[in-house]
Design an enzyme around this catalytic site. Structure first.
Site, PDB file in Angstrom:
ATOM      1  N   GLU A   1      10.122   1.558  10.237  1.00  0.00           N
ATOM      2  CA  GLU A   1      11.217   2.469   9.849  1.00  0.00           C
ATOM      3  C   GLU A   1      10.627   3.868   9.896  1.00  0.00           C
ATOM      4  O   GLU A   1       9.790   4.212   9.055  1.00  0.00           O
ATOM      5  CB  GLU A   1      11.694   2.172   8.425  1.00  0.00           C
ATOM      6  CG  GLU A   1      12.330   0.827   8.235  1.00  0.00           C
ATOM      7  CD  GLU A   1      13.704   0.719   8.840  1.00  0.00           C
ATOM      8  OE1 GLU A   1      14.212   1.705   9.385  1.00  0.00           O
ATOM      9  OE2 GLU A   1      14.266  -0.380   8.769  1.00  0.00           O
TER      10      GLU A   1
ATOM     11  N   GLU B   1      11.473  16.648  13.219  1.00  0.00           N
ATOM     12  CA  GLU B   1      11.832  16.354  11.834  1.00  0.00           C
ATOM     13  C   GLU B   1      11.134  17.351  10.907  1.00  0.00           C
ATOM     14  O   GLU B   1       9.913  17.483  10.935  1.00  0.00           O
ATOM     15  CB  GLU B   1      11.397  14.930  11.496  1.00  0.00           C
ATOM     16  CG  GLU B   1      11.863  14.486  10.131  1.00  0.00           C
ATOM     17  CD  GLU B   1      11.485  13.045   9.850  1.00  0.00           C
ATOM     18  OE1 GLU B   1      10.310  12.696  10.027  1.00  0.00           O
ATOM     19  OE2 GLU B   1      12.363  12.268   9.438  1.00  0.00           O
TER      20      GLU B   1
ATOM     21  N   VAL C   1      -7.691   3.002   4.349  1.00  0.00           N
ATOM     22  CA  VAL C   1      -7.627   1.730   3.604  1.00  0.00           C
ATOM     23  C   VAL C   1      -6.315   1.013   3.947  1.00  0.00           C
ATOM     24  O   VAL C   1      -6.282  -0.209   4.139  1.00  0.00           O
ATOM     25  CB  VAL C   1      -7.781   1.986   2.084  1.00  0.00           C
ATOM     26  CG1 VAL C   1      -7.465   0.739   1.282  1.00  0.00           C
ATOM     27  CG2 VAL C   1      -9.193   2.476   1.791  1.00  0.00           C
ATOM     28  N   GLY C   2      -5.240   1.781   4.064  1.00  0.00           N
ATOM     29  CA  GLY C   2      -3.953   1.198   4.471  1.00  0.00           C
ATOM     30  C   GLY C   2      -3.991   0.710   5.905  1.00  0.00           C
ATOM     31  O   GLY C   2      -3.407  -0.326   6.245  1.00  0.00           O
TER      32      GLY C   2
ATOM     33  N   LYS D   1       0.875  -1.183   0.000  1.00  0.00           N
ATOM     34  CA  LYS D   1       0.000   0.000   0.000  1.00  0.00           C
ATOM     35  C   LYS D   1       0.906   1.225   0.000  1.00  0.00           C
ATOM     36  O   LYS D   1       1.409   1.636   1.033  1.00  0.00           O
ATOM     37  CB  LYS D   1      -0.886  -0.031   1.253  1.00  0.00           C
ATOM     38  CG  LYS D   1      -2.223   0.669   1.115  1.00  0.00           C
ATOM     39  CD  LYS D   1      -2.131   2.157   0.839  1.00  0.00           C
ATOM     40  CE  LYS D   1      -1.559   2.938   2.001  1.00  0.00           C
ATOM     41  NZ  LYS D   1      -1.349   4.372   1.658  1.00  0.00           N
TER      42      LYS D   1
ATOM     43  N   CYS E   1      14.887  10.303   5.375  1.00  0.00           N
ATOM     44  CA  CYS E   1      14.742  10.102   6.821  1.00  0.00           C
ATOM     45  C   CYS E   1      16.086  10.104   7.534  1.00  0.00           C
ATOM     46  O   CYS E   1      16.189  10.490   8.691  1.00  0.00           O
ATOM     47  CB  CYS E   1      14.009   8.807   7.089  1.00  0.00           C
ATOM     48  SG  CYS E   1      14.742   7.430   6.193  1.00  0.00           S
TER      49      CYS E   1
HETATM   50  P1  NAD Z   1       3.258   9.187   6.666  1.00  0.00           P
HETATM   51  O1  NAD Z   1       3.516   8.558   7.965  1.00  0.00           O
HETATM   52  O2  NAD Z   1       2.335  10.339   6.586  1.00  0.00           O
HETATM   53  O3  NAD Z   1       2.685   8.134   5.620  1.00  0.00           O
HETATM   54  C1  NAD Z   1       3.353   6.919   5.329  1.00  0.00           C
HETATM   55  C2  NAD Z   1       2.337   5.904   4.829  1.00  0.00           C
HETATM   56  O4  NAD Z   1       1.428   5.600   5.890  1.00  0.00           O
HETATM   57  C3  NAD Z   1       1.487   6.350   3.654  1.00  0.00           C
HETATM   58  O5  NAD Z   1       1.346   5.242   2.770  1.00  0.00           O
HETATM   59  C4  NAD Z   1       0.158   6.687   4.303  1.00  0.00           C
HETATM   60  O6  NAD Z   1      -0.947   6.525   3.419  1.00  0.00           O
HETATM   61  C5  NAD Z   1       0.089   5.653   5.394  1.00  0.00           C
HETATM   62  N1  NAD Z   1      -0.770   5.956   6.537  1.00  0.00           N
HETATM   63  C6  NAD Z   1      -1.163   7.156   7.008  1.00  0.00           C
HETATM   64  N2  NAD Z   1      -1.911   7.011   8.115  1.00  0.00           N
HETATM   65  C7  NAD Z   1      -1.985   5.688   8.362  1.00  0.00           C
HETATM   66  C8  NAD Z   1      -2.578   4.898   9.393  1.00  0.00           C
HETATM   67  N3  NAD Z   1      -3.252   5.439  10.401  1.00  0.00           N
HETATM   68  N4  NAD Z   1      -2.409   3.556   9.344  1.00  0.00           N
HETATM   69  C9  NAD Z   1      -1.723   2.972   8.352  1.00  0.00           C
HETATM   70  N5  NAD Z   1      -1.141   3.674   7.346  1.00  0.00           N
HETATM   71  C10 NAD Z   1      -1.265   5.010   7.367  1.00  0.00           C
HETATM   72  O7  NAD Z   1       4.697   9.535   6.099  1.00  0.00           O
HETATM   73  P2  NAD Z   1       5.031  10.350   4.798  1.00  0.00           P
HETATM   74  O8  NAD Z   1       4.697  11.776   5.064  1.00  0.00           O
HETATM   75  O9  NAD Z   1       4.470   9.669   3.603  1.00  0.00           O
HETATM   76  O10 NAD Z   1       6.634  10.159   4.735  1.00  0.00           O
HETATM   77  C11 NAD Z   1       7.520  10.963   5.434  1.00  0.00           C
HETATM   78  C12 NAD Z   1       7.953  10.303   6.725  1.00  0.00           C
HETATM   79  O11 NAD Z   1       8.498   9.020   6.478  1.00  0.00           O
HETATM   80  C13 NAD Z   1       9.055  11.055   7.429  1.00  0.00           C
HETATM   81  O12 NAD Z   1       8.767  11.136   8.808  1.00  0.00           O
HETATM   82  C14 NAD Z   1      10.283  10.197   7.207  1.00  0.00           C
HETATM   83  O13 NAD Z   1      11.283  10.334   8.159  1.00  0.00           O
HETATM   84  C15 NAD Z   1       9.717   8.851   7.198  1.00  0.00           C
HETATM   85  N6  NAD Z   1      10.599   7.920   6.484  1.00  0.00           N
HETATM   86  C16 NAD Z   1      11.316   7.018   7.217  1.00  0.00           C
HETATM   87  C17 NAD Z   1      12.192   6.161   6.574  1.00  0.00           C
HETATM   88  C18 NAD Z   1      13.010   5.168   7.348  1.00  0.00           C
HETATM   89  O14 NAD Z   1      13.472   4.215   6.760  1.00  0.00           O
HETATM   90  N7  NAD Z   1      13.211   5.328   8.631  1.00  0.00           N
HETATM   91  C19 NAD Z   1      12.335   6.208   5.194  1.00  0.00           C
HETATM   92  C20 NAD Z   1      11.590   7.147   4.491  1.00  0.00           C
HETATM   93  C21 NAD Z   1      10.711   7.995   5.147  1.00  0.00           C
END
Ligand code: NAD
Length: 489
Positions: free
Chosen positions: A259, A392, A220-221, A183, A293
């Site tokens: 992660e 962050e 949905v996720g 997803k 990240c």
């Molecule tokens: P996000 O947490 O907003 O979304 C990530 C994913 O989670 C998306 O697919 C989103 O649709 C889904 N999601 C949102 N709410 C959810 C819920 N309640 N339950 C299940 N899934 C849900 O993150 P983002 O804004 O897309 O990405 C940026 C963040 O990701 C930053 O904080 C970054 O540090 C982190 N990141 C971490 C790594 C790592 O390996 N540590 C790598 C890349 C990005």
């Protein structure tokens, strides 16, 4: 395959490319703000069908035990992605706003090639280990340790490095014998949908083994964390969402692999090449508009050299102009969305309110009124207690902080809720190693070493996550351990 040309996309469920029940949603080019086209919008019924398909592929077929089939399918996927790499590159640059130069590494080609590591690991892995004979409670016993797939994996991913993160879950999870539902983030649906299309049309993955479900609706996720038919959630994203995933998964005690975010420190010790180190920190913080990240966003420098360090960082960062990601020379493209740009601007405003100053940058570039661009910015004049030093920002923003010696530098690095990565620069390798050993983080760069590679585990301490991605450790995250004790007399 003409996903970019016709803007059409489908879900991959149970081996078939199908329309989303909720219709479609637009995907936007962050450099131009133009709608590129639409992606399939899945609803909860679509997700339910994907989970059922993955469950059945795990329970009712030999996928989890047929290592030869798994290795063959993964190698086919790698070859097919390689054959379509130029189309994938175009999608990635357009949808992610990723600078073209990064697509030869972690943004595209690296993770495609790393599928070989997953296949090779499955092929050579010691699935059964003889623990030898023992006589526990006086009973002669032969013990065998078996590694097995966890079952159905729900993979939830963000938009910043979509291929890296999607494939670093898909490869090892499938190699280890799991089935999977991917997803992706609603901001980058095509990057995942293209992989789904390639799987359906160019590989022998049995139906249901891998499903790709794009949706505009985060809920949905979230079903992946909640549904009892899913055995494990592998999540990359923000720490706040990771917490929600963990909470949802608690009801069914799912295995959770996280992660999450970071606020990593770049430590410059007083014997280091100050200008060289600060310039490198600035360049890294501006790459892909700071949307990584593990980027070191706190530059921690000797107090006596603070002004020189700010000047060196600003000279580099100020020279990097946010630009068109299709250009081969661009290092810093747009951020993903207007929402992210506004969030970053909010942090820049906060830096001034907290008493900081900008050594360069500080807002939207004057020459770009379309696209979600932010100037690479160096914030000076604050200590590690400032919110911009603790939270962050996920933009091209570097905060310079003074330290009073090695112990203080380590204290500052570790004074963070996160623990993802870090860097140490020193003229003395042993001294740098001693500092690296005291940093509470999952990866450390010492004097310019690169920790990113298929065989090297990546992940965080503290609120940066649980578990490791990539490497054999990353593969083993997707396995259970079974101990078989056989009476030996
Ligand atoms: P996000 O947490 O907003 O979304 C990530 C994913 O989670 C998306 O697919 C989103 O649709 C889904 N999601 C949102 N709410 C959810 C819920 N309640 N339950 C299940 N899934 C849900 O993150 P983002 O804004 O897309 O990405 C940026 C963040 O990701 C930053 O904080 C970054 O540090 C982190 N990141 C971490 C790594 C790592 O390996 N540590 C790598 C890349 C990005």
């Amino acid at each position: 395959m003409a996903i970019l040309a016709n803007g059409e996309s489908r879900l991959l469920i149970d081996g078939k490319l199908v329309a989303g029940t909720a219709g479609t949603f637009p995907t936007v080019n962050p450099a131009t703000e133009e709608v590129l086209g639409v992606a399939a919008d899945a609803d909860s019924d679509d997700m339910g069908r994907a989970i059922a398909a993955a469950r059945s592929a795990f329970d009712d077929t030999d996928w989890s035990t047929n290592t030869e089939l798994r290795v063959r399918c993964l190698r086919q996927l790698k070859d097919a992605l390689r054959e379509h790499v130029e189309e994938m590159r175009d999608i990635t640059v357009a949808e992610v706003g990723a600078p073209r130069m990064l697509t030869s590494g972690a943004q595209l080609e690296g993770p495609i090639d790393d599928l070989s590591f997953a296949a090779d690991t499955a092929e050579t892995y010691e699935w059964r280990t003889d623990l030898g004979h023992a006589t526990p409670q006086g009973i002669p016993t032969r013990r065998t340790l078996a590694r097995e797939a966890v079952g159905v994996v729900g993979a939830i991913t963000p938009w910043n490095f979509p291929h890296q993160i999607n494939l670093a879950k898909v490869g090892p999870a499938l190699a280890a014998g799991n089935t999977l539902i991917l997803k992706p983030a609603p901001d980058t649906p095509w990057c995942a949908a293209a992989v789904g299309e390639i799987i359906a049309e160019h590989t022998d993955f049995p139906p249901g083994v891998i499903n790709v479900v794009t949706s505009s609706d985060h809920a949905v996720g979230a079903l992946l964390s909640q549904d009892p038919r899913v055995d494990m959630v592998s999540f990359t994203g923000s720490t706040a969402t990771g917490r929600a995933v963990m909470t949802d998964a608690a009801a069914t005690i799912k295995k959770v692999f996280l992660e999450l975010g970071g606020k990593s420190a770049f430590l410059v010790l007083d014997d280091a090449d100050l200008a060289g180190a600060c310039s490198m920190a600035a360049f890294t913080a501006a790459m892909h508009a700071g949307q990584g990240c593990a980027i070191t966003t706190r530059l921690v420098v000797p107090r006596a050299k603070y002004d020189d360090a700010v000047e060196a960082a600003a000279a580099t960062m100020g020279s990097i102009k946010p630009g068109d990601p299709t250009s081969k020379r661009t290092v810093c493209g747009p951020v993903i969305s207007a929402r992210q740009r506004d969030r970053i601007q909010g942090y820049l405003d906060l830096a001034l309110q907290e008493g900081g100053r900008f050594a360069c940058g500080g807002g939207r570039p004057a020459d770009r009124d379309t696209g979600f661009f932010i100037e690479p910015t160096v914030i000076a004049g604050l200590d590690n207690n400032a919110r911009v030093a603790r939270e962050e920002i996920f933009g091209p923003v570097l905060t310079v902080i003074a330290h009073d010696g090695d112990d203080d530098a380590v204290r500052i690095a570790n004074d963070s809720p996160y623990g993802l990565s870090g860097t140490v620069f020193s003229g003395d390798d042993a001294r740098a190693q001693a500092v690296a050993a005291r940093m509470r983080v999952g990866t450390v760069n010492v004097n310019g070493g690169i920790w990113y590679s298929a065989d090297a585990p990546f992940g965080g301490y503290k609120q940066s996550g649980i578990g490791r991605e990539m490497g054999v450790a990353g593969f083993e995250e997707y396995t259970e351990i079974k101990l078989i004790a056989t009476a030996a007399n």
